[in-house]
Structures are given as structure tokens and as C-alpha cells.
Design a protein around this motif. Structure first.
Motif, PDB file in Angstrom:
ATOM      1  N   LEU A   1      38.289  40.895  36.732  1.00 43.29           N
ATOM      2  CA  LEU A   1      37.762  39.523  36.714  1.00 43.29           C
ATOM      3  C   LEU A   1      37.658  38.983  38.142  1.00 43.29           C
ATOM      4  CD1 LEU A   1      36.996  37.105  34.831  1.00 43.29           C
ATOM      5  CD2 LEU A   1      39.297  36.296  35.215  1.00 43.29           C
ATOM      6  N   GLY A   2      38.683  39.273  38.949  1.00 41.69           N
ATOM      7  CA  GLY A   2      38.657  38.805  40.338  1.00 41.69           C
ATOM      8  C   GLY A   2      37.497  39.399  41.112  1.00 41.69           C
ATOM      9  N   SER A   3      37.126  40.659  40.779  1.00 50.38           N
ATOM     10  CA  SER A   3      36.055  41.311  41.531  1.00 50.38           C
ATOM     11  C   SER A   3      34.679  40.816  41.114  1.00 50.38           C
ATOM     12  CB  SER A   3      36.140  42.825  41.362  1.00 50.38           C
ATOM     13  OG  SER A   3      35.705  43.184  40.072  1.00 50.38           O
ATOM     14  N   ILE A   4      34.565  40.209  39.908  1.00 49.37           N
ATOM     15  CA  ILE A   4      33.262  39.654  39.504  1.00 49.37           C
ATOM     16  C   ILE A   4      32.948  38.442  40.366  1.00 49.37           C
ATOM     17  CG2 ILE A   4      31.962  38.580  37.629  1.00 49.37           C
ATOM     18  CD1 ILE A   4      33.502  40.133  35.667  1.00 49.37           C
ATOM     19  N   ASP A   5      33.983  37.713  40.736  1.00 47.43           N
ATOM     20  CA  ASP A   5      33.803  36.518  41.564  1.00 47.43           C
ATOM     21  C   ASP A   5      33.154  35.393  40.757  1.00 47.43           C
ATOM     22  OD1 ASP A   5      33.398  34.643  43.463  1.00 47.43           O
ATOM     23  OD2 ASP A   5      31.900  35.761  44.609  1.00 47.43           O
TER      24      ASP A   5
END
Lengths: 154, 385, 188
Positions: free
Chosen positions: B373-377
């Protein structure tokens, strides 16, 4: 390069017998029943290969008793676009086939249109409200939606 | 990855439903995921959003074209400048407004500075999600702070800038601003080197990120994914190059691409994109015309700023899109000839990028979901609108 | 092939360098080793010391008057009320019993001018649209209050500030505004 809207209309009608399109200021207006066939052709035919559904939304025209669905298509492989499709639906009973099986990117956008405009997409895998909560009544982006007056205590 | 239906063939297990969020710092705002777990592995994950919904589109239909600008600041509150830029482009298309030369340069400078702000913050938060509390995030915020000071000096506000307008920018930058910007931009690559020394080859980062949350090229294209996430999956599609809007065709820059499409690629593509942004910024800051040669806003745009209600674009529709730091940010406007848009729609990149969240998470562990989720931004102001 | 763990050690080198940068003696060591030193940012102990804001820093709007508080530039034209995106301005024009606008110093004036500061979002659009340069952005930000209605709705008297004050907080902007007003005067 992408053909002009007129050529588009002629080519598509040749490729898909029985489908008739109309032109409206650069837009291809598709009949609701032909939408899936046209979209599948636009995506899979080598000449167009419109593999990217950039934007899907609706415009409400209560005075004309209709609701327009708007599709902006681009191609990531060939880097051309946009091809703009319009589908005119009767406002009282807006139902159209879903394009989610063709472009996964339509999944959330169709849910949003369903939520805010009340358009039903047949064949959508999971058609629920997305921004408003479950059990909310009405469709807030319709032009006749009455906003609750915050100055008046309920 | 193979999906195991039970932990051990002999012991019957039960699936467990867990709510991740909405009130949890790792969900980047009020975002909720209903995860069905088999042991530690995800078998089903449904995102729930809308907690921050304020019907931005309807507010836009009840306001003049200019009055929507401060509301777009609050869409993706990390990138106020590029949100303004997107709406300005759509209005320019609709009303046939030409931007001034210096205005175009200033807008591009602001948009690229915003990209630096966004990507540093995202990488910091990603590391925070991974468990590296504080250190990388604060290093990132230290650099972000310097750029926010620049924004404050130019527009008067650090985050809610409300600065870019159709035709240019609201007011010219103050004296000495460009020199300060040059200084900060020229010092930026050294920060990136340091940041990379801290993270890129760090074995712990690699172990957590590599081959986690893989997004295939085909799925990314089919699901309308845009921005660094798409390019991390190896698709060469950048609207700055494809559309060549504003003055981007004048600059030489590369489009960094990933190969695997995992969390690590998404991290690394952002680092490389920042290097390219610095490259664009250096060119733009060198070539920008003097304020005596070209005003910061074209006369037509200035008239719009001074009297928003006199702006009545002809009937028609326009779709303006930019390469925002998070992906394709599009504004779809329909005019009925009055001073307010008949329809105002925002194509929010992080909203649509969430489509593939479930596909990326299946088969991975709960701790991986957080970094995926963090990498989707995502920014909830934009997802929920 | 890199040795496993060398990446982590390199990262720790960066944190150690940053640690050294925070102390004068550390900076001295770095300089003698010819390692470039970056300037960090320092925390400001807020209520005691205040941050220096750039001139354009904007917070909430205020009304400008020239000389005495009754000589305000606002003519109650209601343009800002109309254009305000969150609709937080409320203006009533001063009128006599017959309903004709009262004039003072040759122009109409507001009887009531309220801004709801809890709704205002500091966007500066009211300043952009004002044809009389009567409203400007303040940089005063310590306005916390315990009551939303009594303290956060600013009336005319609370909003009025002198042109000298404006000149003090925003010298460059005030100079351009004054030049513009001076250019207007001979015509009127």
C-alpha cells in the motif's frame, strides 16, 4: 497516427456489421447495445489497440432526460489518443453493459459512476457504492439532488 | 506464488477476517482494508474508502472556474502545485487561453519541485511502513522542508499554494527566488546520493521489497495504472513525453523504467525520476526568460484572475491531463456557456491505482500488505475527493 | 559480489555522518577529513522565538484603512463576498432610512463586514478580485479561541488595520498597491 473521427466511423462500421455510430463534435456516439462490441474492437484491433481507458465518467442532462457516459481512450502501446466515446442513456432507467471485462481500469470508475449518478453497469463483478456509505439514499452528483441545508438543524 | 489453503494438511484451519484501518497510521489516512487471512497469508482483500468524501466535483460545479483552484490544493495535499497546473491546463483548453513564456517556465519549475517533494515524502513513508521509524523519513522531510520554504516565498503558503493559474502563475516570484531555487536544486543530487547510500543497497530493504507485490506489465496496462507504478512494471508511458504539454518538449530527460514491477522497483523508479526532475529543473532554471522579457501571466489570464465571473468559455468540453507525481491527473470540464462549469470531473490517479491493490496482495503476508500500500502512494484527499 | 551486510554498514555510515554534523566538533572532524558538510534544519523553540516568515506569507485577510479607521478603502461592492470559494464573507452596505447608500469620504461604506475565520481557507482570492485594494492578507497567526461563534467571526472593527501596518508587514506589495492607487487618483 490515429484516423480522423469520420474515418473511424467508417472503419468501425465496416469491421462490425450491424453497428451504427454517429458523430458529434469529435465524439463517437455509440448506442448502448453496441458498446461492448465497439470497445472490444477498439482494444483488440491492431490498428487502434486502445489499451488504456484513461477516464470514465457521466454527465447528467435533466432537461433533455438523458445521461451521457463519457469514455476517454488512449493507447499505451502506440502512444496515441484520445478517442472519445459517448453513450447516451435514458435518465429514468440508465442501464449499460460494463466494460470492466475489457479494461480492469473501469472497475472503480464504474463503481463511482454507479454511486454518484445511479447508472447500473450490467456484468460488473462487484457493483457497490464506493464513496458514499452503504444504505445512502440518492445519487449526489445528479443535477436534481438537493443538498441538505446545514444552517437548518435537522 | 502458490496459494496454500491451509497451514498444514492435517490440521483444519479457519479463515480470519481482519480490519486494517481506517484509523491506523500505516493506511496513510482514513483508508480501510478488509483482509481475509489464512494463517498469515492474504486470501482476499477489499478496500473500503470514502471516509474523506466531500463531493469535490459538486463543489466545483457550484463555483466559478477560478474558485475551484483552492479546492484542488486539497485534493492531493502533497502536490498542490501540480493539481493547480492540471486544472489550469483544462481551463486553457476550454477557453483558448495562451500562457505567457515566463509563466510556462515557472509552472514547470513548480511542478517538478512538487515531484521532488512528493517522491521524497513517499519514500520516507514507505520506509516508515517497513519499520524504519523516523530516520529515513526525517532525512526526506529535511529536503522537503527546503522546497516548501521556496513555495512559501513564492505563493505565501507551504502546502495550500493556490498559485498556478490559466495563462501562467498568479504573481511573479519574488526577487532572488530563482537563485535560491538554483542553489537547492543543485544541492539535491548530493542528498539523493546519500539517501541511496542509506537505502538502495541495504540488504534489509532489499529483502523486504524485492519480489513483493509484483504487478505484471499486462495487468498494469489493463487496469489503467499510471505514474511511477506503471513505469516500475516496465511500461514506457509518461504523459510529459506522450502529450508534450506545456513546454516539456524543450527539455531533454529520460524515463526510468523498472523490470520486475515489485515494491523495490517502485521505490527505485521514484529515485531515478527525482534525478530526472533535477535535470529538468536545471535546464528550466537556466533557460527561463527574464521578467522584463515576458510577464508571469498572459493578459487574458490576468483578466481571469481579477474578474473570475466574466470568464464564460464557449459551450464545449475539455479534458486536460498532466503527469502528476502520482500518475495521470485529469480534469474533465463541460461548459454550458456560463461562468460555472456544467460538469467538473477529476480523474484521480491514486484512486484508480488502488484497483490492483487486491491483485498485488494475494498470497503475501499482512506485513507485506502495508508496504505494498505504501508503494502505491495514495493520498486520501485525492482518493475520496 | 558485495559482502552481505555491507549495504547496511554503508547506510549506517550515512547516519553516523549526520550524527557528526549535528555537533560543532563533529563538523570539524568532517572538515579535516574533507567530507562535504550539509547544513541541516534546526528546530525553533516556538513560543519564545518565532519563525521568520517570507513577506508573502498569508494567513487571514484584513481590511485596510488610510489614516483614521473611518476612512476605509472598502466600498461594500460585495465582489469578494461573491467570489469567496468557501463563502465566508458577509457584507451589508450602510444605507439611510430611504434605502439610499450613505457616503463618507466620497464613497459608500460597509455597515457590516464579517469574515468567519473558522471557514476561511486563506486562498487569497478576495485580495485578487478586490478592485479597490481594500482587503489584504495578514500574517498574524496566533488566533486560537475557545468559542467558534463569538471569537472566530471577525467583525469590521476586528478586521480593520491601518495602511501603515500593511506597509510594515509587506513592504514590497504595499509599494505596488500604493503606486497603483496613486495612478488612479488624478482621474477621480
Amino acid at each position: 497516427m490515429l484516423p480522423s473521427p469520420d474515418e473511424f466511423k467508417i472503419t468501425l462500421e465496416q469491421l462490425l456489421p450491424g453497428v451504427s455510430l454517429t458523430l458529434d463534435a469529435g465524439w463517437l456516439v455509440v448506442a448502448p447495445n453496441d458498446l461492448v462490441a465497439v470497445c472490444r474492437c477498439l482494444k483488440e484491433n491492431e490498428r487502434f489497440s486502445l489499451d488504456y481507458l484513461a477516464n470514465l465518467t457521466a454527465v447528467d442532462y435533466p432537461s433533455e432526460q438523458r445521461m451521457d457516459l463519457v469514455y476517454h481512450l488512449y493507447s499505451m502501446a502506440k502512444k496515441h489518443g484520445p478517442v472519445m466515446l459517448k453513450v447516451r442513456l435514458p435518465r429514468a432507467h440508465p442501464v449499460v453493459a460494463s466494460v470492466t471485462p475489457i479494461w480492469r481500469g473501469a472497475e472503480f470508475q464504474e463503481r463511482e459512476v454507479y454511486d454518484l449518478f445511479g447508472v447500473t453497469f450490467e456484468g460488473h463483478p462487484d457493483l457497490r457504492r464506493i464513496l458514499m456509505w452503504e444504505g445512502f439514499e440518492g445519487h449526489p452528483m445528479r443535477k436534481d439532488y438537493v443538498v441538505e441545508d446545514q444552517d437548518v438543524p435537522t | 506464488m502458490e496459494l496454500k489453503t491451509s497451514i498444514s494438511p492435517t490440521i483444519e484451519t479457519q479463515q480470519l477476517e481482519v480490519n486494517l484501518g481506517p484509523q491506523h497510521p500505516s493506511t496513510h489516512g482514513v483508508f480501510r482494508m478488509i483482509a481475509t487471512l489464512d494463517g498469515e497469508r492474504i486470501v482476499k482483500l477489499k478496500p473500503v474508502m470514502g471516509y474523506l468524501h466531500r463531493n469535490h466535483e459538486q463543489i466545483g460545479e457550484r463555483a466559478t472556474y477560478i474558485a475551484s483552484f483552492p479546492f484542488t490544493d486539497r485534493l492531493d495535499y502533497f502536490c498542490a502545485m501540480s493539481n493547480n497546473f492540471g486544472l489550469a491546463l483544462a481551463i486553457e483548453k476550454l477557453g483558448g487561453i495562451q500562457a505567457s513564456e515566463r509563466g510556462e517556465y515557472l509552472r514547470v519549475i513548480m511542478a517538478e519541485l512538487t515531484r521532488l517533494v512528493n517522491h521524497t515524502a513517499v519514500i520516507g513513508f514507505l520506509l516508515n511502513d517497513m519499520g524504519a521509524f523516523g530516520t529515513p523519513l526525517l532525512y526526506a522531510f529535511r529536503e522537503r522542508e527546503k522546497i516548501l520554504d521556496l513555495f512559501e516565498a513564492a505563493s505565501g503558503s507551504r502546502m495550500m499554494c493556490n498559485y498556478v493559474r490559466p495563462g501562467g502563475v498568479r504573481e511573479d516570484v519574488p526577487e532572488g527566488w530563482l537563485e535560491r531555487a538554483r542553489e537547492i536544486v543543485n544541492a539535491f543530487p548530493r542528498f539523493l546520493d546519500e539517501f541511496e547510500a542509506l537505502l538502495t543497497e541495504n540488504e534489509i530493504v532489499q529483502q523486504r521489497c524485492q519480489h513483493v507485490g509484483v504487478l505484471s506489465k499486462e495487468l498494469a496496462m489493463n487496469a489503467s495504472i499510471t505514474g511511477p507504478m506503471l513505469r516500475a512494471s516496465g511500461v514506457n508511458y509518461d504523459i510529459r513525453k506522450v502529450d508534450g504539454y506545456s513546454i516539456y518538449p524543450r527539455f531533454t530527460f529520460k524515463i526510468p523504467l523498472g523490470t520486475v514491477g515489485d515494491v523495490y522497483d517502485r521505490y527505485y523508479v521514484r529515485i531515478l525520476e527525482m534525478r530526472e526532475s533535477v535535470n529538468i529543473l536545471q535546464q528550466a532554471l537556466k533557460e527561463i526568460p527574464d521578467s522584463s522579457a515576458s510577464p508571469a501571466i498572459s493578459p487574458k489570464g490576468l483578466a481571469l484572475v481579477k474578474a473570475p465571473r466574466t470568464f464564460r468559455p464557449p459551450r464545449g468540453e475539455a479534458y486536460g491531463r498532466i503527469e502528476a507525481p502520482k500518475g495521470e491527473l485529469g480534469f474533465y470540464l463541460v461548459s454550458d456557456g456560463s461562468s460555472q462549469p456544467y460538469r467538473y470531473h477529476v480523474r484521480a490517479p491514486s484512486f484508480i491505482n488502488l484497483t490492483v491493490l487486491e491483485d498485488m496482495c494475494l498470497g503475501y503476508k499482512v506485513a507485506d500488505v502495508i508496504i505494498i500500500l505504501g508503494s502505491i502512494d495514495i493520498v486520501m484527499g485525492e482518493v475520496d475527493r | 559480489m558485495a559482502v552481505i551486510g555491507s549495504g547496511v554498514l554503508r547506510g549506517m555510515g550515512v547516519t553516523f555522518k549526520t550524527f557528526l554534523e549535528t555537533y560543532p566538533w563533529g563538523r570539524l572532524i568532517l572538515r579535516t577529513l574533507r567530507i562535504p558538510v550539509t547544513n541541516g534544519l534546526f528546530t525553533i523553540p516556538y513560543p519564545e522565538t518565532k519563525q521568520q516568515h517570507p513577506e508573502r506569507f498569508r494567513y487571514f485577510p484584513f481590511l485596510v484603512y488610510d489614516g483614521t479607521p473611518d476612512n476605509l478603502r472598502c466600498v461594500a461592492c460585495k465582489i469578494c463576498e461573491q467570489e469567496c470559494p468557501p463563502q465566508c464573507i458577509h457584507i451589508v452596505m450602510e444605507k439611510d432610512e430611504q434605502g439610499r447608500p450613505v457616503k463618507a469620504h466620497g464613497r459608500t461604506l460597509p455597515k457590516q463586514f464579517d469574515i468567519d475565520m473558522s471557514i476561511c481557507m486563506s486562498c487569497r482570492i478576495c485580495v485578487d478580485v478586490c478592485p479597490f485594494d481594500a482587503i489584504e492578507m495578514d500574517n498574524e497567526y496566533e488566533l486560537s479561541a475557545s468559542d467558534r461563534y463569538e471569537h472566530m467571526i471577525f467583525d469590521k472593527h476586528k478586521l480593520l488595520k491601518s495602511a501603515d501596518y500593511f506597509q510594515k508587514i509587506k513592504p514590497t506589495e504595499a509599494a505596488t498597491v500604493d503606486a497603483r492607487l496613486a495612478a488612479k487618483k488624478p482621474k477621480a
